[in-house]
Design a protein around this motif. Structure first.
Motif, short mmCIF file in Angstrom:
data_model
loop_
_atom_site.label_atom_id
_atom_site.label_comp_id
_atom_site.label_asym_id
_atom_site.label_seq_id
_atom_site.Cartn_x
_atom_site.Cartn_y
_atom_site.Cartn_z
N LEU A 1 0.84 -1.21 0.00
CA LEU A 1 0.00 0.00 0.00
C LEU A 1 0.87 1.25 0.00
CD1 LEU A 1 -2.70 -1.07 2.63
CD2 LEU A 1 -3.04 -0.83 0.17
N ALA A 2 1.95 1.22 0.80
CA ALA A 2 2.79 2.40 0.92
C ALA A 2 3.61 2.64 -0.34
CB ALA A 2 3.71 2.26 2.14
N ALA A 3 3.68 1.61 -1.19
CA ALA A 3 4.50 1.74 -2.39
C ALA A 3 3.71 2.28 -3.58
CB ALA A 3 5.10 0.37 -2.74
N VAL A 4 2.39 2.46 -3.40
CA VAL A 4 1.59 2.99 -4.52
C VAL A 4 2.02 4.43 -4.79
CG1 VAL A 4 -0.74 3.60 -5.29
CG2 VAL A 4 -0.37 1.52 -3.93
N PRO A 5 2.42 4.77 -6.04
CA PRO A 5 2.83 6.15 -6.33
C PRO A 5 1.65 7.11 -6.12
CG PRO A 5 3.41 4.66 -8.13
CD PRO A 5 2.53 3.89 -7.21
N ALA A 6 1.99 8.32 -5.62
CA ALA A 6 0.94 9.27 -5.28
C ALA A 6 0.05 9.60 -6.48
CB ALA A 6 1.57 10.54 -4.72
N ASP A 7 0.66 9.76 -7.67
CA ASP A 7 -0.18 10.16 -8.82
C ASP A 7 -1.11 9.03 -9.25
OD1 ASP A 7 1.97 8.72 -9.54
OD2 ASP A 7 2.49 9.90 -11.34
N GLU A 8 -0.67 7.78 -9.09
CA GLU A 8 -1.55 6.65 -9.41
C GLU A 8 -2.74 6.61 -8.45
OE1 GLU A 8 -0.08 2.62 -9.77
OE2 GLU A 8 1.56 3.36 -11.05
N ALA A 9 -2.43 6.83 -7.18
CA ALA A 9 -3.50 6.82 -6.18
C ALA A 9 -4.49 7.93 -6.49
CB ALA A 9 -2.92 7.00 -4.78
N ALA A 10 -3.98 9.11 -6.82
CA ALA A 10 -4.86 10.24 -7.11
C ALA A 10 -5.72 9.94 -8.33
CB ALA A 10 -4.04 11.50 -7.32
N ALA A 11 -5.12 9.29 -9.34
CA ALA A 11 -5.88 8.97 -10.55
C ALA A 11 -7.00 7.98 -10.23
CB ALA A 11 -4.95 8.39 -11.62
N ALA A 12 -6.70 7.01 -9.36
CA ALA A 12 -7.71 6.01 -9.01
C ALA A 12 -8.89 6.65 -8.29
CB ALA A 12 -7.08 4.92 -8.14
N LEU A 13 -8.61 7.75 -7.58
CA LEU A 13 -9.68 8.38 -6.80
C LEU A 13 -10.40 9.47 -7.60
CD1 LEU A 13 -7.97 8.70 -3.32
CD2 LEU A 13 -9.83 7.16 -3.95
N ALA A 14 -9.91 9.76 -8.80
CA ALA A 14 -10.45 10.89 -9.57
C ALA A 14 -11.98 10.87 -9.71
CB ALA A 14 -9.77 10.95 -10.94
N PRO A 15 -12.58 9.69 -9.97
CA PRO A 15 -14.04 9.70 -10.14
C PRO A 15 -14.77 10.25 -8.90
CG PRO A 15 -13.15 7.58 -10.80
CD PRO A 15 -12.02 8.35 -10.20
N PHE A 16 -14.15 10.09 -7.71
CA PHE A 16 -14.83 10.53 -6.48
C PHE A 16 -14.69 12.03 -6.26
CE2 PHE A 16 -13.34 6.17 -5.90
CZ PHE A 16 -14.58 5.55 -5.86
N ALA A 17 -13.82 12.66 -7.07
CA ALA A 17 -13.65 14.10 -6.93
C ALA A 17 -14.54 14.86 -7.90
CB ALA A 17 -12.17 14.47 -7.16
N LEU A 18 -15.36 14.12 -8.65
CA LEU A 18 -16.23 14.79 -9.62
C LEU A 18 -17.33 15.57 -8.92
CD1 LEU A 18 -16.59 11.88 -12.19
CD2 LEU A 18 -15.25 13.97 -12.45
N ASP A 19 -18.00 16.41 -9.69
CA ASP A 19 -19.13 17.18 -9.18
C ASP A 19 -20.16 16.23 -8.54
OD1 ASP A 19 -20.58 19.91 -9.40
OD2 ASP A 19 -22.05 18.38 -9.98
N ARG A 20 -20.73 16.69 -7.43
CA ARG A 20 -21.64 15.84 -6.66
C ARG A 20 -22.80 15.29 -7.50
NH1 ARG A 20 -23.44 15.98 -1.19
NH2 ARG A 20 -22.07 17.70 -0.77
N ASP A 21 -23.45 16.15 -8.28
CA ASP A 21 -24.61 15.70 -9.06
C ASP A 21 -24.20 14.71 -10.15
OD1 ASP A 21 -26.30 17.15 -7.50
OD2 ASP A 21 -26.17 18.94 -8.77
N PHE A 22 -23.04 14.96 -10.74
CA PHE A 22 -22.51 14.05 -11.75
C PHE A 22 -22.31 12.67 -11.11
CE2 PHE A 22 -18.73 13.38 -14.88
CZ PHE A 22 -19.51 12.54 -15.65
N ARG A 23 -21.68 12.68 -9.91
CA ARG A 23 -21.45 11.43 -9.19
C ARG A 23 -22.77 10.72 -8.90
NH1 ARG A 23 -20.17 12.30 -4.16
NH2 ARG A 23 -19.40 14.42 -4.25
N ALA A 24 -23.79 11.52 -8.46
CA ALA A 24 -25.09 10.93 -8.14
C ALA A 24 -25.66 10.25 -9.37
CB ALA A 24 -26.02 12.02 -7.62
N GLY A 25 -25.51 10.90 -10.53
CA GLY A 25 -26.01 10.31 -11.77
C GLY A 25 -25.29 9.01 -12.10
N VAL A 26 -23.97 9.04 -11.97
CA VAL A 26 -23.17 7.84 -12.25
C VAL A 26 -23.58 6.71 -11.33
CG1 VAL A 26 -20.84 6.89 -12.20
CG2 VAL A 26 -21.21 9.18 -13.13
N ALA A 27 -23.74 7.05 -10.03
CA ALA A 27 -24.09 6.02 -9.04
C ALA A 27 -25.46 5.44 -9.34
CB ALA A 27 -24.05 6.60 -7.64
N ALA A 28 -26.45 6.30 -9.68
CA ALA A 28 -27.80 5.82 -9.95
C ALA A 28 -27.80 4.88 -11.16
CB ALA A 28 -28.73 7.00 -10.19
#
Lengths: 457, 355
Positions: free
Chosen positions: B321-348
């Motif tokens: 876990l500690a060896a995951v590069p920071a930019d890879e981790a950030a990329a993996a989390l990118a969908p969760f940083a999207l606009d709230r309503d966009f996320r709600a649409g994706v989730a629905a």
């Protein structure tokens, strides 16, 4: 229940565990513990909980500090382990070394804090610097302060502490100790209140703040009996059955009669049952008190054998005494000494006195119950070898709701008050002679039927 | 549970049929309960607290609306309707029967909120300097007035929530705006007892007034975000800051600091914090470049506060876990940083496609 506090239990033993989990160096206490668990020198740590903490610290690469319980021959030991990784090895510092009390869970003061909170009118909490981190909001409205504005302020902004020379609370605050039943006043409204608090520890056992409760200070008791007979009888009727059911159910949860429950819940159930019994005793005493405070209260005056009463009182408490490792020495069968009084009330007084003596007597000691003539009176004495009572406390211990040591479990401060009232209503008295460290002797005197000789016949 | 019985003047056949249907429905529920996945099963404490919070929320909104609607009705001289409005009805039961409380956002919010409260309560306090003020109290004393004010506001907001929790109620402005909005109008609808334009107008006025008094900015989550913004920690300050917030048992501020650093919403981070597996949280910690030691400290604290967590399994994987590069981790989390309503649409959309 307190978290093991490394500062109190100063004995810290050290050891080093190498990368393969072997005990490579150990102070005698840890080495002995490990040996008793079947381990040897330069072999893997044989105490499983200790090995787990060491391994976790090595793998995480950070200090892990937690309480563990290890089986050590017939006992369970409660230890506090601090495991610090040093290169590939882990350095252990083990403190605590207390035998674990059988019915308790280790290392949390939550139960204690919950109990404190349950009886509180309102609450407060502080951090380690005694600055407020929580205050009940509705209390502010009632006492004229802004609860939210108090957050971050020192505790003394909220309360005036230690008035009328009451130093124990300041001492407790300074020493970061739990305290109970301390008078204080709310700054602003000046309302008198009673403060109690338990201590929160951090994961290393250091003082992390107080969890406090506030209850209203009892108003001064008016001279006339404040309890109408109707009220007390109503109380008796309303409380006796529900309390009985609460105690019954709590006991059966504690006994796990309907199947296993989480140990913490079983402990809570035991606390509920014991609190219930305490309340039931209080109801009995209040009903009693109401009766004896009536101006026309007059117990029957009969000839009673006080040695017989003393033997019966001792007999009633013998099982409880032997559970506590205490012996009761009662007058021999056959001896006889007549007094004038009410058999039932005299027995009630002596049961109360012997019960108190058993509670305070050290393990292995004897509670002596003796009866002898004394001029126009007959005396029954109950003597214990307990810690004794300071003379200041002797004067107030017969007051209504007086408790000499509020940290002692049980007792509602009515037993001795009722006993003395009863003794005096029968034409006698109840007195105490004691010194700290020298035990206590309570003496019940009742009139002799034969004042000329005061002898038995 | 109360068992409802049908009114009397119904044929025995019909009664027998409906009794059979009820028994069948009960059996279906029991089967669902029996085969509920262990990791989805709520423990008793969580279930009881969420239920209590939900009913307190509805009761508070209901009482608020009834009082104001009655005042409006008195204003137009309709005393009888005003009195009828003040009589408490079965709003909670009506909403529950209609399935209107099975609102994903509402229940998600309540579950997360209760989980955070329970975990924060169980977090071990950590004292860095003996007898020093706790972290939040220290922040109220700093010379930077924006930070100090936000810290005082967070202490107050957390205090309000705890005081309400302990009294079995909810603080005002408890929910996120959208959820509060929906719940107020649903309670308003459940207050209707037939078509009556005057009563409807009164209820609608009361609902608008209730929503006008609502302030999302009073929620501890919002206040914590304000504080995180005011602190605006530099990258190298993040690790000690996050560990201090945990040591002060402020999980809300922990999530806020991390959310601010990752430019995410607080609810996203909170969801990651309460997940027992912690997968997304470990990525989030890596995305802000926390090192192995800091990650281990965070994981250890959280595992002490949440018995569902497996610290041994974490230790097993820590090096990876500690060896995951920071930019890879950030990329993996990118969908969760999207606009709230966009996320709600994706989730629905995802939810409907899983079915």
């Amino acid at each position: 229940m307190k978290a093991p506090d490394p500062m109190i239990h100063a004995a810290v033993a050290h050891a080093t565990v190498d990368a393969e989990g072997r005990l490579v160096a150990a102070d005698p206490a840890i080495a002995a513990l490990n040996r008793r668990a079947g381990g040897g020198e330069r072999a893997a740590v044989a105490v499983p909980a200790l090995a787990t903490v060491a391994r976790l610290a090595r793998r995480l690469g950070i200090v892990v500090s937690r309480g563990i319980v290890v089986a050590d021959e017939e006992h369970d030991l409660q230890l506090w382990v601090r495991a610090q990784p040093e290169g590939d090895a882990v350095r252990l510092a083990v403190s605590g070394w207390q035998e674990r009390r059988a019915t308790r869970l280790p290392q949390t003061s939550r139960g204690e804090a919950d109990f404190l909170v349950a009886g509180a009118d309102w609450r407060w909490e502080t951090d380690a610097a005694l600055r407020l981190t929580f205050v009940s909001i509705d209390a502010g409205a009632r006492h004229g302060f802004d609860a939210l504005a108090m957050l971050g302020e020192p505790l003394t902004r909220l309360f005036v502490l230690g008035d009328d020379g009451d130093l124990p609370i300041l001492d407790a605050l300074a020493r970061r100790r739990a305290f109970e039943a301390q008078p204080a006043a709310v700054r602003g409204s000046g309302t008198n209140v009673i403060l109690s608090a338990s201590v929160r520890h951090d994961s290393k056992g250091a003082f992390a703040g107080f969890v406090g409760a506030v209850t209203p200070a009892a108003p001064p008791v008016p001279a006339a009996s404040p309890l109408s007979q109707g009220f007390t009888l109503g109380l008796d009727r309303a409380l006796r059955r529900p309390l009985g059911r609460i105690i019954g159910h709590a006991d059966s949860i504690n006994a796990q009669a309907d199947g296993p429950v989480v140990p913490a819940y079983a402990d809570y159930a035991a606390d509920i049952a014991s609190a219930g019994r305490h309340l039931l005793g209080l109801v009995d005493d209040l009903v009693d008190m109401q009766a004896i405070e009536r101006p026309d209260f007059a117990p029957p005056a009969e000839r009673i054998d006080l040695t017989d009463v003393a033997r019966r009182a001792a007999g009633i408490l013998r099982v409880r005494a032997s559970d506590s490792g205490v012996r009761i020495a009662a007058p021999e069968t056959g001896a006889m000494l007549l007094a004038v009084g009410d058999f039932r009330r005299a027995l009630q007084i002596l049961v109360n006195l012997v019960g108190n003596a058993v509670r305070y007597a050290p393990v292995g000691s004897t509670v002596a119950v003796t009866v002898r003539p004394a001029g126009a009176f007959v005396e029954a004495s109950v003597a214990d070898a307990g810690k004794g009572i300071a003379s200041a406390d002797q004067a107030r211990m017969f007051d209504k709701f007086a408790r000499v040591d509020v940290s002692e479990p049980g007792g509602n401060g009515l037993g001795l008050y009722i006993s003395r009232r009863l003794a005096r209503a029968m034409g006698g008295d109840l007195i105490v002679a004691s010194a700290p460290g020298e035990g206590a002797r309570f003496t019940l005197t009742l009139p002799s039927p034969n004042p000329a000789r005061g002898e038995d016949q | 549970m109360q068992v409802r019985s049908d009114p009397d003047p119904v044929s025995p056949t019909l009664r027998a049929t409906s009794a059979w249907a009820r028994a069948d429905a009960r059996l279906a529920d029991a089967i669902d309960d029996l085969f509920l996945a262990e990791d989805a099963r709520l423990d008793d404490r969580l279930r009881a607290t969420v239920t209590q919070t939900l009913s307190a929320l509805v009761a508070q909104i209901e009482a608020d609306l009834r009082r104001h609607a009655a005042r409006v009705l008195v204003g137009i001289g309709d005393i009888a309707r005003a009195e009828a409005m003040l009589e408490r009805g079965d709003v909670f039961a009506r909403l529950a029967r209609a399935g209107l409380l099975r609102d994903v956002d509402l229940i998600d919010e309540l579950l997360a909120r209760v989980r955070v409260d329970v975990m924060a309560d169980a977090l071990p306090t950590a004292i860095t300097t003996p007898d020093a003020p706790s972290f939040l109290v220290r922040l109220t004393l700093v010379p930077d007035t924006i930070v100090a004010k936000a810290a005082s506001a967070l202490l107050a907001a957390q205090n309000r929530r705890r005081a309400a929790n302990e009294a079995g109620g909810v603080e005002p402005s408890a929910l996120p705006a959208e959820v509060q909005h929906r719940l107020v109008w649903r309670v308003a609808a459940a207050l209707r007892a037939g078509d009556d334009p005057d009563t409807d107008r009164a209820i609608a006025q009361a609902a608008l007034r209730s929503l006008a008094a609502y302030d999302e900015g009073d929620r501890p989550e919002s206040v914590a975000m304000r504080l995180a913004l005011a602190i605006d920690a530099r990258a190298e300050e993040l690790a000690p800051l996050l560990i201090e917030t945990l040591g002060d048992r402020s999980l809300t501020l922990f999530a806020a600091v991390l959310a601010h650093a990752l430019a995410m919403d607080h609810d996203q981070l909170r969801a990651m914090v309460v997940e027992p597996e912690g997968e997304r949280l470990w990525l989030a910690l890596r995305a802000v470049s926390l090192d192995r030691t800091a990650m281990a400290q965070v994981a250890l604290s959280l595992s002490e506060a949440d018995p569902r967590r497996d610290i041994e399994a974490f230790a097993e994987r820590l090096d990876d876990l500690a060896a995951v590069p920071a930019d890879e981790a950030a990329a993996a989390l990118a969908p969760f940083a999207l606009d709230r309503d966009f996320r709600a649409g994706v989730a629905a959309l995802a939810r409907s496609e899983w079915r």
